[in-house]
Design an enzyme around this catalytic site. Structure first.
Site, mmCIF file in Angstrom:
data_model
loop_
_atom_site.group_PDB
_atom_site.id
_atom_site.type_symbol
_atom_site.label_atom_id
_atom_site.label_comp_id
_atom_site.label_asym_id
_atom_site.label_seq_id
_atom_site.Cartn_x
_atom_site.Cartn_y
_atom_site.Cartn_z
ATOM 1 N N SER A 176 88.485 38.698 96.228
ATOM 2 C CA SER A 176 87.744 39.358 97.304
ATOM 3 C C SER A 176 86.238 39.197 97.211
ATOM 4 O O SER A 176 85.554 39.279 98.220
ATOM 5 C CB SER A 176 88.106 40.836 97.348
ATOM 6 O OG SER A 176 87.814 41.461 96.114
ATOM 7 N N HIS A 204 92.832 39.117 101.603
ATOM 8 C CA HIS A 204 91.878 38.190 102.217
ATOM 9 C C HIS A 204 92.500 36.833 102.529
ATOM 10 O O HIS A 204 91.793 35.899 102.893
ATOM 11 C CB HIS A 204 90.665 37.997 101.305
ATOM 12 C CG HIS A 204 89.911 39.274 101.115
ATOM 13 N ND1 HIS A 204 88.986 39.733 102.029
ATOM 14 C CD2 HIS A 204 89.992 40.214 100.143
ATOM 15 C CE1 HIS A 204 88.506 40.899 101.617
ATOM 16 N NE2 HIS A 204 89.097 41.214 100.483
ATOM 17 N N LYS A 235 92.085 43.907 107.727
ATOM 18 C CA LYS A 235 91.127 42.804 107.688
ATOM 19 C C LYS A 235 91.439 41.834 108.844
ATOM 20 O O LYS A 235 91.128 42.153 109.977
ATOM 21 C CB LYS A 235 91.132 42.172 106.300
ATOM 22 C CG LYS A 235 90.771 43.226 105.210
ATOM 23 C CD LYS A 235 90.562 42.631 103.862
ATOM 24 C CE LYS A 235 90.545 43.660 102.737
ATOM 25 N NZ LYS A 235 89.458 44.646 102.802
HETATM 26 C C1 PLP Z 1 91.872 42.277 97.484
HETATM 27 C C2 PLP Z 1 91.942 43.604 98.180
HETATM 28 N N1 PLP Z 1 93.045 44.347 98.031
HETATM 29 C C3 PLP Z 1 93.164 45.536 98.639
HETATM 30 C C4 PLP Z 1 92.161 46.037 99.436
HETATM 31 C C5 PLP Z 1 92.330 47.375 100.048
HETATM 32 O O1 PLP Z 1 92.822 47.274 101.357
HETATM 33 P P1 PLP Z 1 92.546 48.440 102.376
HETATM 34 O O2 PLP Z 1 91.162 48.261 102.881
HETATM 35 O O3 PLP Z 1 93.591 48.297 103.417
HETATM 36 O O4 PLP Z 1 92.676 49.728 101.606
HETATM 37 C C6 PLP Z 1 90.986 45.283 99.624
HETATM 38 C C7 PLP Z 1 89.864 45.689 100.470
HETATM 39 O O5 PLP Z 1 89.526 46.712 100.818
HETATM 40 C C8 PLP Z 1 90.876 44.049 98.966
HETATM 41 O O6 PLP Z 1 89.768 43.320 99.092
#
Ligand code: PLP
Length: 395
Positions: A176, A204, A235
């Site tokens: 990320s 992502h 996203k």
């Molecule tokens: C790699 C990754 N996993 C999980 C999440 C969490 O997802 P959410 O925003 O739906 O809680 C994010 C970003 O927020 C992320 O970048």
């Protein structure tokens, strides 16, 4: 007891205090910030679905038809048709037997890891995994072995040391904060050799890479082989919520054992309907994914041409390494003054000493505006001594 004021001051002193910025309109390639239009280069609305008319309509219609909220957790009385429809569409899209919705990616990761790895077992987690994976490992009460970023030898050593206690290898598919990819084929081979499950977080990757935007697991030809795939609806799919795809038995187990699923209110029907509409749009217009990839390549190339250390990324996430947290935020503010909004990322989101501006391209950007933005960033970075001057570059 440490005083909150003291802790807050400590954050300020270390350049780590965060503050909210208010966006005064929908999420698009340009947004209104402080009454001014700026180019948005830090959103995960990769395909432009968050502000797409059809996705907005689907959310509005679902809110009118099904109500504003689900009213209860899925297991009490909150399981509704939009949830079921989205789960079956997601399972089909990802090539799995079953899918299960969660309130967010954070909840999906914490809940799934904690459910799948127990006391006396070991979870193997990449050093640069997202915070929600880190927290899932902590909640699981299993031992956690953090392997060096994408380092298969280190992981293999850890697996041997665990002597058969390994429960799960877990990794971001697209990292990320760096935009690089996990070596999924090799990770799966190690998982199989050592009798572990492999779990991949596609937050992502979905909508950004792989055939038709199916993600990193599909890109590696491993749909249905990787044991557990997690993704967010927040996203590229432009909505809110998340999902886990896995075999039917694993999903059946998570329904009873993943605590954020059991003990939290079901996703609002409008969020589920919006994500379903986004999936249909993605199916109908896979060229959006190609457009995103083209824009990502344009952005990476333009930043490098400005003498900026923006290499290493293979995707739409492009980090510009600065190092120091305060200098990162200064760069962020000065770039914003020139109409380019890219967020500064500091510890604990990234390791100490590796603060950065994190740029994200969207399919809805124009190539020229990305190039112009890179020029603005380059100019400020040179003023601050962060980028090489054009003369040095030419030498
Ligand atoms: C790699 C990754 N996993 C999980 C999440 C969490 O997802 P959410 O925003 O739906 O809680 C994010 C970003 O927020 C992320 O970048």
């Amino acid at each position: 007891m440490t005083d909150v004021a003291e802790r807050l001051q400590e954050l300020r002193d270390r350049g780590l205090q965060r503050r909210l910025r208010l966006i005064e309109g929908p999420q698009g390639p340009r947004v209104l910030l402080g009454g001014r239009e700026v180019l948005l280069l830090c959103s995960n609305n990769y395909l432009g679905f968050a502000d797409h008319p059809e996705v907005r309509d689907a959310a509005a219609e679902a809110a009118l038809r099904w109500g504003a909220g689900a009213g209860a957790s899925r297991l009490i009385s909150g399981s509704m048709e939009p949830h079921r429809d989205l789960e079956s569409r997601l399972a089909e899209f990802k090539g799995y037997e079953s899918a299960l919705l969660f309130g967010s990616g954070y909840l999906a990761n914490t809940g799934t890891i904690a459910a799948l790895a127990g006391r006396d077992e070991v979870v193997f987690s990449d050093q640069l995994n997202h915070a929600s994976i880190v927290d899932g490992c902590r909640l699981s009460r299993a031992e956690t072995f953090v392997y060096r970023h994408r380092d298969l030898e280190h992981l293999a050593w850890g697996l041997r040391e665990a002597g058969g206690r390994g429960a799960l290898i877990v990794t971001d598919g697209v990292f990320s904060m760096d935009g690089d990819l996990a070596p999924l084929t090799e990770l799966l081979e190690l998982a199989r050799r050592h009798g572990c499950r492999l779990m991949v977080d596609e937050a992502h990757a979905t909508g950004a890479i792989g055939p038709g935007g199916r993600g990193s697991v599909a890109a590696a030809g491993l749909s249905g082989e990787v044991d557990v795939v997690v993704g967010t609806l927040g996203k590229a799919l432009g909505s809110y919520g998340a999902y886990v795809c896995a075999g039917a038995e694993t999903v059946e187990f998570l329904v009873s054992a993943a605590r954020p699923f059991v003990f939290s209110t079901a996703l609002p029907p409008a969020s589920a309907a919006a994500a379903l509409a986004a999936l249909e749009l993605l199916h109908a217009s896979p060229h959006r994914v190609e457009r995103l990839q083209e824009n990502a390549a344009t952005l990476r190339g333009a930043l490098v041409a400005e003498g900026l250390r923006a290499s290493g990324s293979e995707t739409q996430i492009v980090p510009l390494h600065v190092g120091d947290a305060e200098r990162t935020m200064e760069l962020c503010e000065r770039v914003l003054e020139r109409g380019v909004f890219a967020q500064g990322i500091r510890p604990p989101t990234v390791p100490e000493g590796s603060s950065r501006l994190r740029f994200t391209a969207m399919a809805t950007h124009g190539a020229e505006e990305l190039e112009r933005a890179a020029e603005q960033v380059g100019a400020v970075a040179r003023e601050m001594g962060i980028a090489a001057s054009p003369a040095t570059l030419a030498a």
